[in-house]
Scaffold this motif. Structure first.
Motif, short mmCIF file in Angstrom:
data_model
loop_
_atom_site.label_atom_id
_atom_site.label_comp_id
_atom_site.label_asym_id
_atom_site.label_seq_id
_atom_site.Cartn_x
_atom_site.Cartn_y
_atom_site.Cartn_z
N MET A 1 25.94 53.35 42.71
CA MET A 1 25.68 52.42 41.61
C MET A 1 26.60 51.21 41.73
N PRO A 2 26.09 50.05 41.34
CA PRO A 2 26.91 48.85 41.53
C PRO A 2 28.09 48.75 40.55
N VAL A 3 29.19 48.19 41.06
CA VAL A 3 30.37 47.92 40.23
C VAL A 3 30.53 46.40 40.19
N LYS A 4 30.59 45.86 39.00
CA LYS A 4 30.80 44.42 38.75
C LYS A 4 29.71 43.57 39.42
N ASP A 5 28.55 44.15 39.61
CA ASP A 5 27.53 43.43 40.36
C ASP A 5 26.12 43.78 39.89
N THR A 6 25.98 44.29 38.67
CA THR A 6 24.65 44.71 38.27
C THR A 6 23.75 43.51 38.00
N GLU A 7 22.48 43.69 38.35
CA GLU A 7 21.52 42.61 38.10
C GLU A 7 20.94 42.73 36.70
N ASP A 8 21.29 43.81 36.05
CA ASP A 8 20.65 44.10 34.77
C ASP A 8 21.69 44.54 33.73
N PRO A 9 22.56 43.59 33.30
CA PRO A 9 23.63 43.99 32.39
C PRO A 9 23.15 44.46 31.02
N LEU A 10 21.89 44.14 30.70
CA LEU A 10 21.38 44.55 29.38
C LEU A 10 20.98 46.03 29.37
N GLN A 11 20.42 46.47 30.49
CA GLN A 11 19.92 47.84 30.53
C GLN A 11 20.87 48.80 31.25
N ASP A 12 21.81 48.26 31.99
CA ASP A 12 22.79 49.11 32.69
C ASP A 12 24.16 48.92 32.08
N VAL A 13 24.98 49.95 32.20
CA VAL A 13 26.39 49.78 31.81
C VAL A 13 27.06 48.95 32.89
N TYR A 14 27.76 47.91 32.46
CA TYR A 14 28.42 47.02 33.42
C TYR A 14 29.76 47.65 33.80
N LEU A 15 29.80 48.22 35.00
CA LEU A 15 31.03 48.86 35.47
C LEU A 15 31.98 47.80 36.01
N ASN A 16 33.25 47.94 35.66
CA ASN A 16 34.24 46.97 36.11
C ASN A 16 35.49 47.69 36.62
N TYR A 17 36.28 46.98 37.41
CA TYR A 17 37.50 47.56 37.97
C TYR A 17 38.59 47.76 36.90
N ILE A 18 39.56 48.62 37.28
CA ILE A 18 40.75 48.90 36.47
C ILE A 18 40.37 49.35 35.06
N ARG A 19 39.27 50.07 34.98
CA ARG A 19 38.84 50.59 33.68
C ARG A 19 38.30 52.00 33.86
N SER A 20 38.33 52.75 32.79
CA SER A 20 37.79 54.13 32.82
C SER A 20 36.44 54.16 32.12
N ILE B 1 35.94 58.57 34.77
CA ILE B 1 36.26 58.02 36.10
C ILE B 1 36.94 56.67 35.95
N TYR B 2 38.11 56.58 36.57
CA TYR B 2 38.87 55.31 36.56
C TYR B 2 38.56 54.56 37.85
N LEU B 3 38.02 53.36 37.70
CA LEU B 3 37.67 52.56 38.88
C LEU B 3 38.84 51.68 39.28
N GLU B 4 39.30 51.88 40.49
CA GLU B 4 40.44 51.09 40.96
C GLU B 4 39.98 49.73 41.47
N PHE B 5 40.94 48.84 41.58
CA PHE B 5 40.62 47.52 42.11
C PHE B 5 40.47 47.63 43.62
N LYS B 6 39.65 46.73 44.19
CA LYS B 6 39.42 46.80 45.63
C LYS B 6 40.72 46.56 46.41
N PRO B 7 40.81 47.09 47.65
CA PRO B 7 42.05 46.95 48.43
C PRO B 7 42.52 45.50 48.47
N GLY B 8 43.82 45.38 48.46
CA GLY B 8 44.37 44.02 48.35
C GLY B 8 44.91 43.87 46.95
N GLY B 9 44.18 44.46 46.00
CA GLY B 9 44.62 44.55 44.62
C GLY B 9 44.70 43.23 43.90
N PRO B 10 44.70 43.31 42.58
CA PRO B 10 44.85 42.08 41.81
C PRO B 10 46.29 41.59 41.84
#
Lengths: 138, 284
Positions: free
Chosen positions: B187-206, B232-241
């Motif tokens: 499932m996409p993280v921070k990249d959904t094409e359908d934010p209205l019907q899908d839960v918008y998953l984002n980094y550094i959040r549970s 589930i806690y989604l970590e930031f991509k390597p390199g980090g914020p």
């Protein structure tokens, strides 16, 4: 003449005993300090969050992680206190509350990154101080 | 001198007593902590990054896919608040690029029989801080398990109504091998094409994910038989914020505090090396 001889014969084993005890105390100072240093190094790694023991956020593992971190600090505190106590005894001075307070502070501050570790360490250190105070009184 | 020796013994005895007391207190306090966190709270997983697996329902050992995944065994229960008669499943999760991958694997007897023709595994997703209000569902639904015919479905949940998304996001696949079945989802993280019907998953959040299983009907939520919730806690991509100011202060404080303690310890060791000389001086 005989009196002097008698005294010198009596004082020989006492002196030997004294030396043995001094040797034991000196060894205790060194060993306790070395092991205290070892636990300080472990504490730096764990409480400084350089390494993590458990990655999974399982409540049991989390509790185990907290318990290990607290125990490392407490063992460090006790070992350094034993070492310092013997050190002071060898120099003929008592351990005063200033030293105990400093050791309390430097032990507790190691847990500053984690509120759970901090609170459990605080309770444990207070228990140690109370225990030492009660032992001293009795 | 005898007093001094007995003093050492008493100190040793007291130290052992004290250590025992501390260990007992720690066990006691840890037990209380376990109780307060044990009931009702979802299982928590912190997902790291790794290579992306192929979503085909097969764990390919030769390519090492899923090797870097966070692996956990959980149970699915008919009633989550009464954790009894659970089905143990393997739950793996990994992030790669802009995707979250989840694998569910378990064994059942006579798994290839027609009894399981309507089997499904669904992953329901709740919005961040929504207190387990699941509004998004990704389901792999079988229609014939013996011939491995299934469908990936993306729904949004309106109260208890499951409505199919206009744009299906993510992917899902399953594969049955003897009695063991493997479900794979992406499932996409921070990249959904359908934010209205899908839960918008984002980094550094549970996010709370509800794993649901059913086998009787291809209807939801009626067909759901057992489930469990995983946070589930989604970590930031390597390199980090960029590190925050708070983090920077924390790191600096850590260095200052531990280097001060280290320096004091080294000073104390130096004093010990001078101890024999000091004793001699006191005696003379």
């Amino acid at each position: 003449m005989s009196k002097i001889n008698k005294n010198s014969v009596k004082s020989q084993p006492t002196k030997k005993k004294e030396k043995l005890e001094e040797k034991f105390a000196y060894r205790s100072v060194i060993l306790s300090a070395i092991f205290g240093g070892l636990f300080l190094a472990i504490s730096i790694l764990l409480n400084g969050e350089i390494i993590s023991l458990f990655l999974a956020d399982n409540p049991f593992l989390l509790a185990l992680d907290v318990a290990i971190k607290v125990l490392v600090i407490i063992i460090f505190n006790i070992l350094i206190m034993v070492s310092f106590g013997n050190y002071k005894e060898l120099t003929g001075k008592p351990v005063d509350f200033k030293i105990i307070g400093l050791l309390f502070f430097f032990s507790l501050i190691q847990a500053f990154r984690n509120s759970l570790v901090f609170s459990f360490t605080l309770v444990s250190l207070l228990a140690i101080i109370l225990y030492l105070y009660l032992v001293q009184e009795s | 001198m005898n007093n001094s020796k007995s003093g050492y013994r008493t100190l040793k005895k007291n130290t052992i007593r004290l250590l025992t007391l501390i260990v007992l207190t720690q066990i006691f306090l840890s037990s209380i902590f376990l109780i307060t966190n044990g009931y009702g709270d979802p299982i928590e997983i912190k997902v790291g990054f790794g290579d992306d697996p192929v979503i085909d329902g097969i764990v390919d050992g030769t390519t090492g896919e899923w090797d870097q995944a966070k692996k956990q065994k959980i149970n699915l229960y008919p009633n989550i608040t009464v954790p009894e008669n659970g089905l143990e499943i393997d739950l793996w999760a990994i992030q790669e690029g802009l995707n979250l991958y989840i694998l569910v694997r378990f064994d059942l007897q006579d798994h290839g029989s027609s009894e399981y023709d309507n089997e499904f595994i669904g992953i329901l997703i709740a919005d961040e801080d929504s207190n387990s209000d699941f509004t998004d569902a990704k389901i792999v639904q079988y229609s014939n398990i013996s011939e491995n015919i299934f469908q990936y479905l993306d729904y949004n949940i309106n109260d208890t109504e499951y409505e199919e998304d206009i744009i299906s996001n993510g992917a899902g696949a399953a594969n049955l091998e003897e009695n063991q079945i493997t479900y794979e989802f992406s499932m996409p993280v921070k990249d959904t094409e359908d934010p209205l019907q899908d839960v918008y998953l984002n980094y550094i959040r549970s996010y709370d994910f509800k794993i649901v299983f059913g086998k009787k009907t291809a209807l939801y939520p009626d067909g759901i038989m057992i489930s469990n919730i995983v946070s589930i806690y989604l970590e930031f991509k390597p390199g980090g914020p960029e590190p925050s100011l708070g983090e920077l202060i924390m790191t600096t404080s850590t260095i200052i505090i531990f280097s001060t303690i280290g320096a004091l310890y080294i000073f104390y060791i130096y004093r010990i090396t001078q101890l024999k000389k000091k004793i001699r001086r006191i005696r003379s």
